[in-house]
Scaffold this active site. Sequence first.
Site, PDB file in Angstrom:
ATOM      1  N   ARG A   1     -11.149  -0.276   0.035  1.00  0.00           N
ATOM      2  CA  ARG A   1     -11.020   0.685   1.132  1.00  0.00           C
ATOM      3  C   ARG A   1     -12.319   1.426   1.462  1.00  0.00           C
ATOM      4  O   ARG A   1     -12.429   2.640   1.313  1.00  0.00           O
ATOM      5  CB  ARG A   1      -9.872   1.658   0.852  1.00  0.00           C
ATOM      6  CG  ARG A   1      -8.565   0.920   0.676  1.00  0.00           C
ATOM      7  CD  ARG A   1      -7.387   1.824   0.477  1.00  0.00           C
ATOM      8  NE  ARG A   1      -6.866   2.351   1.727  1.00  0.00           N
ATOM      9  CZ  ARG A   1      -5.746   3.058   1.803  1.00  0.00           C
ATOM     10  NH1 ARG A   1      -5.055   3.320   0.717  1.00  0.00           N
ATOM     11  NH2 ARG A   1      -5.307   3.496   2.958  1.00  0.00           N
TER      12      ARG A   1
ATOM     13  N   CYS B   1      -8.861   2.458  -4.333  1.00  0.00           N
ATOM     14  CA  CYS B   1      -7.548   2.904  -4.798  1.00  0.00           C
ATOM     15  C   CYS B   1      -6.778   1.658  -5.207  1.00  0.00           C
ATOM     16  O   CYS B   1      -7.300   0.548  -5.125  1.00  0.00           O
ATOM     17  CB  CYS B   1      -6.813   3.698  -3.739  1.00  0.00           C
ATOM     18  SG  CYS B   1      -6.253   2.711  -2.382  1.00  0.00           S
TER      19      CYS B   1
ATOM     20  N   ASP C   1       2.493  -1.458   5.522  1.00  0.00           N
ATOM     21  CA  ASP C   1       3.235  -0.411   4.801  1.00  0.00           C
ATOM     22  C   ASP C   1       4.727  -0.748   4.645  1.00  0.00           C
ATOM     23  O   ASP C   1       5.453  -0.004   3.987  1.00  0.00           O
ATOM     24  CB  ASP C   1       3.079   0.945   5.509  1.00  0.00           C
ATOM     25  CG  ASP C   1       1.713   1.560   5.270  1.00  0.00           C
ATOM     26  OD1 ASP C   1       0.953   1.019   4.449  1.00  0.00           O
ATOM     27  OD2 ASP C   1       1.404   2.590   5.910  1.00  0.00           O
TER      28      ASP C   1
ATOM     29  N   ARG D   1       4.591  11.285  -2.504  1.00  0.00           N
ATOM     30  CA  ARG D   1       3.498  11.381  -1.534  1.00  0.00           C
ATOM     31  C   ARG D   1       3.992  11.032  -0.128  1.00  0.00           C
ATOM     32  O   ARG D   1       3.365  11.423   0.854  1.00  0.00           O
ATOM     33  CB  ARG D   1       2.360  10.428  -1.908  1.00  0.00           C
ATOM     34  CG  ARG D   1       1.635  10.828  -3.184  1.00  0.00           C
ATOM     35  CD  ARG D   1       0.427   9.961  -3.391  1.00  0.00           C
ATOM     36  NE  ARG D   1      -0.322   9.853  -2.154  1.00  0.00           N
ATOM     37  CZ  ARG D   1      -1.041   8.804  -1.790  1.00  0.00           C
ATOM     38  NH1 ARG D   1      -1.134   7.764  -2.567  1.00  0.00           N
ATOM     39  NH2 ARG D   1      -1.680   8.791  -0.649  1.00  0.00           N
TER      40      ARG D   1
ATOM     41  N   LYS E   1       4.293  10.917   8.012  1.00  0.00           N
ATOM     42  CA  LYS E   1       3.165  11.342   7.180  1.00  0.00           C
ATOM     43  C   LYS E   1       1.832  10.941   7.825  1.00  0.00           C
ATOM     44  O   LYS E   1       0.929  11.764   7.947  1.00  0.00           O
ATOM     45  CB  LYS E   1       3.277  10.691   5.794  1.00  0.00           C
ATOM     46  CG  LYS E   1       2.050  10.876   4.936  1.00  0.00           C
ATOM     47  CD  LYS E   1       2.197  10.261   3.575  1.00  0.00           C
ATOM     48  CE  LYS E   1       1.845   8.797   3.498  1.00  0.00           C
ATOM     49  NZ  LYS E   1       0.409   8.482   3.509  1.00  0.00           N
ATOM     50  N   ASN E   2       1.734   9.687   8.248  1.00  0.00           N
ATOM     51  CA  ASN E   2       0.442   9.187   8.718  1.00  0.00           C
ATOM     52  C   ASN E   2       0.055   9.703  10.099  1.00  0.00           C
ATOM     53  O   ASN E   2      -1.081   9.503  10.536  1.00  0.00           O
ATOM     54  CB  ASN E   2       0.416   7.653   8.704  1.00  0.00           C
ATOM     55  CG  ASN E   2       0.323   7.114   7.288  1.00  0.00           C
ATOM     56  OD1 ASN E   2       0.184   7.887   6.331  1.00  0.00           O
ATOM     57  ND2 ASN E   2       0.395   5.799   7.149  1.00  0.00           N
TER      58      ASN E   2
END
Length: 418
Positions: free
Chosen positions: A121, A116, A306, A398, A22-23
Amino acid sequence: MDKIRIVGEKRLSGQVEVSGAKNAALPILISSLLSEKECRFDRVPDLQDIRTTLKVLRHLGVSSKVVGSTVTLNGQSIASTEAPYDLVRTMRASVWVLGPLLARMGHAKVSLPGGCAIGARPINFHLEGLKKLGAQIELENGYVVAKANRLQGARVAFEFPSVGATANLMMAATLAKGETVLEGCAKEPEMTDLGNALKAMGAQIEGHGSDVIRIQGKDSLSGCHHPIMGDRIEAGTYLASAVLTQGDVKVLGISPDALEAVLVQFEQIGAVVERDLKGLSIRLQMKQRPQATNLTTLPFPGFPTDMQAQMMAVLCLASGTSTVRETIFENRFMHVPELLRLGADIQVKGNTAVIRGVESFTGAPLMATDLRASASLILGGLAAKGETIVNRVYHLDRGYEKLETKFKALGAEIERIA
Ligand code: UD1
């Protein structure tokens, strides 16, 4: 709202194919804004964040065609240089359109993403870096309004190796006039992949994946065909499930190098890990209860933030007392109260969690709070006695493609319920 129901204590074994990262996919898809030509990307995961990115790109005028995991983008005619709040607020990574739009179109108006669940952030490093390339930046009514006749190559030294700022500046500099030297860059494998994708588009870049990235700006970029790298966090999550269930799981389609800091920790707590560098797979076998360990999250090549929540789920069931120190985000322990509901013993003091290992978890209803926190609750449920229901699974959607299908194939009793 969808929930995931798990009946735990099943030993997981078998193979699982990792999806594209994803990233890496997010900035790479966004980099299509830099080119007037068609860009084709393979192994793009089918995730909510990817769908949001395609929506943002469509809004800006980039057409997209999705066939299976191949996404073809065409940014020939940019229709808008504004990314509105409604699109950006659902996905912070939308702020990555700023650099490419500014570099190609000379202006961009992008909503400030705001905070968030895991912290404030800010995007000050992105903005300071773009200013060094000659952009004029104003903040107006919650928007970043950026202008430049043409960005000019410059030296930018980051205060902290921010993934987001590195990606934004790397993309912007490909179309700046002259040489840009980025120092103190994020070295995450996703930044290497982004650099490779930009090179495939004809950008002149070297050093991506290291501290210092050098970019010779071009007048325009070409089209490209690039496969997205495997998702190291997804891979780490499946390997963690083998640790928790004393199982034997092989993840396919992932470079072991990308996950080395996590693999070392798995070995530290008693797992047997086989790395296949050529075949791009990792096998993990766990035959006993894990031992406690101490870990600190750090920028790559350190232990990734993560994977912190998932590792904490593992350490809750280890023998002995572990500590987990979170140094990247200030508020990334939201999984703790939920893990306590499964029977964990965790105390948080500042940015450190002290975890006293317990013998077992007991299933419970849980609430997901963010993407990786949700993954830790799924892992907890897989190890727990009886039934666990994880609510608000849209967080998981997500970032994890076909999560239930993949866990089911490993032998888990897991299903999505309405
Ligand atoms: C990216 C990843 C996220 C991962 C994180 C760290 C994506 C879409 N997200 O997030 O999954 O957890 O890297 O590996 O790829 N910071 C500032 N000012 C800035 C930018 C960052 O102070 O301008 C701070 C952040 O608040 C944070 C730290 O730097 O404390 C790291 O942030 P960064 O590496 O930029 O993370 P993201 O790109 O947001």
